[in-house]
Design an enzyme around this catalytic site. Structure first.
Site, PDB file in Angstrom:
ATOM      1  N   ASP A 117       3.596  25.086  29.120  1.00 30.38           N
ATOM      2  CA  ASP A 117       3.172  24.807  27.758  1.00 30.38           C
ATOM      3  C   ASP A 117       2.039  25.749  27.411  1.00 30.38           C
ATOM      4  O   ASP A 117       1.166  26.000  28.232  1.00 30.38           O
ATOM      5  CB  ASP A 117       2.699  23.359  27.657  1.00 30.38           C
ATOM      6  CG  ASP A 117       3.872  22.415  27.457  1.00 30.38           C
ATOM      7  OD1 ASP A 117       4.848  22.846  26.819  1.00 30.38           O
ATOM      8  OD2 ASP A 117       3.806  21.288  27.960  1.00 30.38           O
ATOM      9  N   THR A 124     -14.649  10.990  11.005  1.00 30.15           N
ATOM     10  CA  THR A 124     -13.940   9.709  11.081  1.00 30.15           C
ATOM     11  C   THR A 124     -12.489   9.937  10.713  1.00 30.15           C
ATOM     12  O   THR A 124     -12.136  10.932  10.081  1.00 30.15           O
ATOM     13  CB  THR A 124     -14.507   8.659  10.107  1.00 30.15           C
ATOM     14  OG1 THR A 124     -14.275   9.127   8.774  1.00 30.15           O
ATOM     15  CG2 THR A 124     -15.971   8.397  10.335  1.00 30.15           C
TER      16      THR A 124
END
Lengths: 689, 583
Positions: free
Chosen positions: A318, A388
């Site tokens: 990967d 957030t």
């Protein structure tokens, strides 16, 4: 990024304690049932009993040969003890390693809740003690102890350790974003999960059973080698048995002098000729391979998998995490019109000062490179705006300036909500960055857009040379990435991989593996997600990250407890080293026979044909010393080679041709010469004693 | 010594020069290519297939191939047995020999069907011409062809990818005889005839003596000279590695081997097809460098041992030297050296070379008495056989055995480079190791156990005519030769006893057919495997270091099995101090 892997320290080998334990084991392993497992050593075992009986017989009838038989027999028993010791030592090390792995897993503490309510109050328990159905609270900064399903809350989770994707992902209760994976880290907000999979116990248990030998099945190469050793043993059995009539004929019908070869000498010759060295060390070599794997925190489900790793021709790697660092780094600032680069850099730096993510840190570093003078520190009244999941941006309120950075989409919403204008030129810039395979971040001061930051994959520093070494060994590397072909090609060229698979989907991965296998290649790959499972199962060696899903683990044949995809390279090396050690010690063992013949044959027949003394090219002091020296060498070589068997022979990434040349010289030619020298030395010692 | 070395080099060089095109030719023949040879002989070949209802393209798996081969050999053996029994009432029997006794007929049938040609009879005075031509010469062709058909499936297995098909036994047999053995031996027979080898259906030529002499009170005026269809049999017996001479004296007989030139050509003929098969293998599996590696490994084993053998022969007998007799290198002494049992026209050096070639291949022909060789030279002949047909080896079976040894070498080498061993892209796993072990180790077990049986029984010991270590060598040789389908005799051993007929017969049958099945099974499993492409991580089988490994494995397996026996035989014999021999 690498530092966030909690690297489990391999437990150091405690030679003293393990050695003492193994010594006791080696006596208890002298049972016939246990010895029967190893046909080569079983022949020695039978010979030892035979000579023991002969020794007592000779003692009773006051045969002068008794002492000689006794001493030879003593060394035969020592040969067995040494063989047992090597296996016992390897087993002890394996157990120690497995136990330390177990302990390490337990050290991940989890905040266990009695019910899925945040206020319920938690108790800290070891991660390994969690059972399916338990509820665990995970707050910002905590590691997810094991796989589970979010039942309450929403949080940003850094899954780069498994997925390699540096951008945090949102995990929330309900829907298809509820699965959380062990080993990942919650970086903002909190979650309550229900445990769906108990900690890596199944694999560890398998591994420990394998080390302890109960469940250890011989690998294909080990079986083939064992057959070869058994065949050699059988042939040498016939050689020694037929030697008795040959000697008898020579004494009575040809030479008319001397004495027929004694049973003691025949057994001594047999034990010296059969491949005891490799026969004794073979089990230890196999266990040591598993132990070495364990030391690098990889758990294999079978010894076969380790061996297969040595045969791998193609590595499917990967991109993220293996070839490039898991997190992207800031590489350039793109200010919009009327904003200087310095202004953008300064704003970006301020907005990132409190950002502890690797990406944030890389922005600070880049800004300081642009403007080394400005190293202002965070003013105490600055108000930090943390990332957030809802806002998807972060920043700081600094001297009344609202400095923010975030993804273009999130920033566009923010600017528009403050009534600012979004410069159209920025869209082009953002587009350009994205099409080049990088990730754009936009920086704003209040409603004013300052510009963009380019975050790019950074190819690991040493990866190119590692790939070159692999190529030297005949292993091709293929980079797998979800990037578009253009980006993939650029990174592939930079990293020096042989090929790449762009816009990879699980199906294309699977198809590619099948294609390689049809061409006759052996393929290894790493994976973690459930959608990797078919490919992991199809690959000859599938390495699953510890944090991978249950399905992925089931499909693969190794699990990396560190979740470090680069580990595949190490595993290949361990697999190769395992086979090389076996091959080298077999060659050494068989090559030793030449010197042993030159020690024993003249000694056995010189009474019949004094002219055969000419074959005593080592000039050994007497026939009994010659035979004894050969037997002692045969016994002592085993403990002498135990460290080599356990550590594996020296490994260097090189072409097969060079490795063969080196090993044939060292273990083939060395195997012929070394015993000549050693037997001579032992003989000289025997003379002195 | 120099001239002998030049002779050795010339034989090897000419062989390789001839084997290169022959190997390519054989490759084309077995591939069924259309070229001049197939155009010429094609009608005959197709005619045979039409009559026998053989479909060229219908290939067999290893089991069918093995059954066809065994059935064919069985029929051949039974036919030969019946022919020998009945020769007295059959035509072409000018000397009116009766039927061959059944025990001897059985031994001969077994021996000739298996390419061993161990002869317990005296050829010229036992066999009718029909038996020689239709029986023995035909089996010389067929047993050699059988040897080649053993190796063809094995080579195909290495060349092919995931298949069960290993070729058609009947087609392979037909092509071998039609395109390879018949033309080569016809050509060779013509050359031999030109050099004076006889070829006639006349039984006996009566010659008037130039110098009549008196023997037992009778004046002898005439000599009755045996002749017969010698050249045709001589050609195939050398080319096919059969080695069973028309006359009992084999190649020492001036009608079989009249000149230095025929001796030279016959030596080349022995190793021609075994060498050509190696190059054919290179073409078939597209691994010419590996073929050369086999050739070089063969030479590395052959040349030093042969030179040592020649050296000790040319050195002469130390006993005679001790007694003051000259054995110097002089024309009048036919080149000098140990001339006991050696033909003047051939000389000690060339005899040693011929001995090496005849034992390294499975020919077993002899132009001198091997029993009279210096002990170490005789020991080298023994050792060539004990290496198990790996140095050149028998027609076909030699290459097959080398391939089995290569599987061993590849296995050790493969492990040492850290990969599951592969041989020419085929993974070597436990089954292959098992089959290769069986194929290789049957012979040492036969020889060791057979010799142990011989020295342990009064019947076995009775055979040895010489005392001391030499007697042991004679017994060891008598078992080694048939177990390797060599057929050469050390002499000095009366082998025409029930005991030796029985034990050699068993050694011949087991030595020939026991390795066959594992070799064919090996071919079967190798063919079914995929061919893995080679890379930098693959063990290459043509590097000097691999050649060294292969030579080491062959030497170690040969030496380790037989070193104790050789120490008690030829080595003790050679090292014996002259003082003990004088008494």
């Amino acid at each position: 990024m690498e530092s966030t892997h909690h690297k489990l320290a391999a437990s150091p080998i405690n030679w003293k304690d393990q050695g003492r334990g193994a010594l006791w084991d080696s006596f208890s392993m002298l049972s016939p049932r246990r010895q029967l497992r190893n046909p080569v050593m079983f022949v020695v075992y039978v010979g030892s009993w035979l000579l023991l009986a002969l020794f007592f017989h000779d003692l009773i009838v006051h045969n002068s040969e008794a002492l000689f038989t006794g001493v030879i027999d003593l060394w035969l028993w020592l040969t067995l003890i040494f063989a047992n010791f090597s296996e016992a030592l390897a087993e002890r090390q394996g157990e120690a390693q497995a136990n330390s792995l177990r302990r390490n897993r337990q050290e991940v503490t989890a905040k266990k809740l009695s019910k899925p309510v945040r206020e319920a109050g938690y108790q800290e328990v070891p991660g390994a003690s969690l059972r399916s159905g338990d509820f665990v609270l995970i707050e910002a900064g905590d590691l997810v102890p094991t796989d589970g399903e979010a039942v309450v809350g929403i949080a940003a989770v850094d899954e780069s350790a498994i997925t390699g994707e540096s951008a945090p992902v949102i995990r929330e209760s309900g829907g298809d974003r509820s699965a959380v994976t062990g080993g990942t880290r919650v970086i903002s907000d909190w979650l309550i999960i229900r445990v769906t999979q108990e900690s890596g116990h199944t694999f560890l248990d398998k591994m420990i059973a394998m080390v302890e030998g109960a469940a250890r099945r011989k690998t294909p190469n080990e079986i083939a080698l064992s057959i070869l050793l058994v065949v050699l043993t059988l042939v040498f059995l016939v050689v020694t048995v037929t030697l008795y009539p040959f000697s008898w004929y020579s004494v009575h019908y040809a030479g008319h002098s001397g004495s027929v070869i004694s049973l003691t000498v025949l057994v001594a010759l047999l034990v010296c000729l059969i491949p005891t060295t490799i026969g004794a060390l073979l089990p230890a070599i196999g266990i040591a391979g598993i132990v070495r794997l364990l030391q690098s925190n990889v758990v294999a489900t079978s010894g076969r998998a380790i061996e297969a790793a040595g045969d791998v021709d193609i590595l499917l790697l990967d991109k993220t995490g293996t070839i490039t660092y898991g997190n992207r780094s800031a590489v350039a600032f793109y200010p919009v019109l009327a904003v200087t680069r310095e202004t953008l850099a300064q704003a970006a730096r301020r907005a990132s000062l409190a950002d502890e993510t690797p990406e944030g840190k890389s922005i600070v570093t880049l800004a300081e490179k642009h403007d080394p003078q400005s190293r202002e520190i965070l003013p105490p009244d600055a108000k930090l705006i943390a990332f957030t999941a809802e806002t998807r941006m972060s920043g700081v309120d600094w001297d009344g300036q609202q400095l923010r950075k975030g993804s273009p989409d999130a920033m566009k919403l923010w600017v528009q909500s403050l009534g600012g204008t979004w410069p159209s030129e920025l869209d082009a810039e953002v587009q350009k960055i994205a099409s080049g395979g990088a990730t754009p971040l936009v920086v704003c001061s209040g409603a004013k857009v300052l510009g963009a930051i380019e975050l790019r994959d950074i190819v690991k520093a040493d990866i190119k040379s590692r790939f070159a070494a692999l190529r030297e060994m005949g292993i091709r590397t293929v980079m797998v990435t979800g990037d578009n072909p253009l980006t993939a090609a650029a990174i592939a060229a930079e990293a020096g991989v042989d090929d790449y698979l762009a816009e990879a989907k699980p199906e294309t991965k699977l198809a590619r593996i099948r294609e390689y296998q049809n061409e006759g290649y052996m393929v290894a790959m790493t994976g973690d997600g459930t959608n990797d499972s078919p490919a992991l199962a199809q690959a000859d060696v599938g390495l699953c990250m510890a944090s991978g899903t249950q399905a992925a683990r089931e499909a693969s044949n190794m699990v990396d407890m560190d979740s470090n995809p680069t580990k595949l390279l190490e595993i290949v090396q361990i697999g190769k080293q395992l086979l090389m050690t076996r091959g080298a010690l077999t060659t050494f063992s068989v090559a030793n026979d030449v010197a042993k013949y030159f020690a024993i044959i003249p000694a056995a027949f010189v009474s019949t044909y004094p002219q055969l003394g000419a074959l005593n090219i080592m000039d050994l002091s007497s026939p009994t010393h010659a035979i004894l020296a050969a037997v002692i060498f045969n016994a002592l070589i085993i403990p002498f080679l135990i460290p080599l068997a356990l550590k594996g022979i020296k490994f260097r990434a090189d072409s097969a041709q060079h490795i063969l040349r080196r090993n044939v010289w060292i273990y083939g030619l060395g195997g012929i010469i070394a015993p000549f020298i050693c037997i001579k030395l032992i003989d000289m010692l025997l003379v002195v004693l | 010594m120099i001239s002998t070395i030049i002779l050795t080099a010339a034989v090897l060089l000419l062989t390789i020069l001839l084997a290169l095109p022959l190997g390519r030719y054989m490759h084309r023949v077995y591939a069924g290519e259309r070229f001049w040879a197939t155009r010429l002989m094609g009608p005959v070949e197709r005619g045979i297939y039409r009559i026998t209802h053989i479909s060229v393209n219908q290939e067999m798996d290893w089991k069918h191939y093995a059954v066809a081969l065994l059935v064919f050999n069985l029929i051949g053996g039974v036919f030969l047995y019946a022919l020998l029994l009945a020769q007295g009432v059959l035509p072409l029997n000018p000397l009116h020999y009766g039927g061959v006794p059944s025990a001897s007929a059985f031994n001969t049938a077994v021996s000739f069907t298996t390419n061993t040609n161990w002869q317990d009879y005296s050829g010229g005075s036992t066999m009718s011409y029909l038996s020689q031509m239709l029986g023995l010469t035909v089996q010389n062709f067929l047993s050699a062809a059988t040897g080649i058909t053993i190796v063809l499936p094995l080579v195909r297995a290495l060349a092919r990818h995931k298949t069960k098909d290993l070729g058609n036994f009947w087609v392979d047999m037909t092509r071998t005889v039609l395109y390879v053995l018949l033309p080569l031996s016809a050509l060779f027979a013509l050359i031999l005839m030109e050099q004076g080898v006889v070829q006639t259906l006349t039984g006996i030529v009566r010659a008037d003596l130039i110098a009549p002499f008196v023997s037992g009170g009778k004046t002898v005026l005439h000599q009755m000279i045996h002749v017969g269809p010698v050249a045709s049999q001589e050609a195939i017996m050398m080319l096919g590695n059969n080695g069973g001479g028309f006359f009992d004296m084999n190649d020492a007989h001036p009608f079989e081997n009249p000149t230095g030139f025929t001796n030279f050509l016959e030596m080349v003929a022995m190793i021609l097809i075994p060498s050509a098969l190696v190059f054919m293998f290179g073409h078939m599996v597209k691994a010419k460098r590996t073929a050369w590696a086999i050739m070089i490994a063969t030479l590395v084993l052959f040349v030093p041992l042969t030179v040592v053998s020649e050296h000790f022969e040319l050195l002469g007998n130390p006993l005679l030297t001790h007694l003051g007799a000259t054995q110097a290198n002089m024309a009048s002494l036919a080149g000098g050296g140990n001339m006991e049992g050696v033909e003047d026209r051939i000389g000690a050096g060339a005899s040693a070379l011929c001995g090496s070639l005849a034992t390294a291949t499975s020919t077993g022909a002899a132009n001198s008495t091997y029993d009279s060789f210096m002990p170490l030279s005789g020991g080298i002949n023994l050792f060539f056989m004990q290496m198990g047909e790996t140095v050149f080896g028998g027609v076909g079976t030699g290459l097959a055995t080398v391939l089995a040894f290569m599987i061993f070498a590849v296995f050790l080498g493969g492990l040492m480079v850290g990969r599951t061993p592969e041989f020419l892209g085929k993974k070597i796993e436990s089954f292959e190791i098992k089959m290769a072990s069986l194929a290789i180790l049957v012979m040492p077990l036969l020889v060791l156990i057979g010799t142990a049986a011989a020295v342990s029984t009064a019947a076995g010991r009775a055979g040895a005519l010489n005392p001391g270590a030499h007697g042991f060598s004679e017994i060891l040789y008598a078992i080694t030769s048939p177990a390797n389908n060599n057929g050469s005799a050390f002499d000095g051993l009366s082998s025409d006893t029930t005991f030796y007929n029985l034990i050699t017969g068993m050694a011949i049958l087991f030595g020939r057919y026991w390795p066959y099945l594992p070799l064919l099974a090996l071919a079967g499993t190798l063919a079914g495997k995929k061919k893995i492409p080679a890379g930098a991580g693959t063990l290459t089988t043509h590097t000097p270091i691999f050649i060294g490994l292969l030579v080491g494995v062959i030497l170690l397996v040969g030496a380790l099995n037989f070193f104790p026996a050789l120490a008690l035989g030829p080595i003790a014999d050679q090292l014996a101090p002259i003082s003990t021999l004088m008494h």
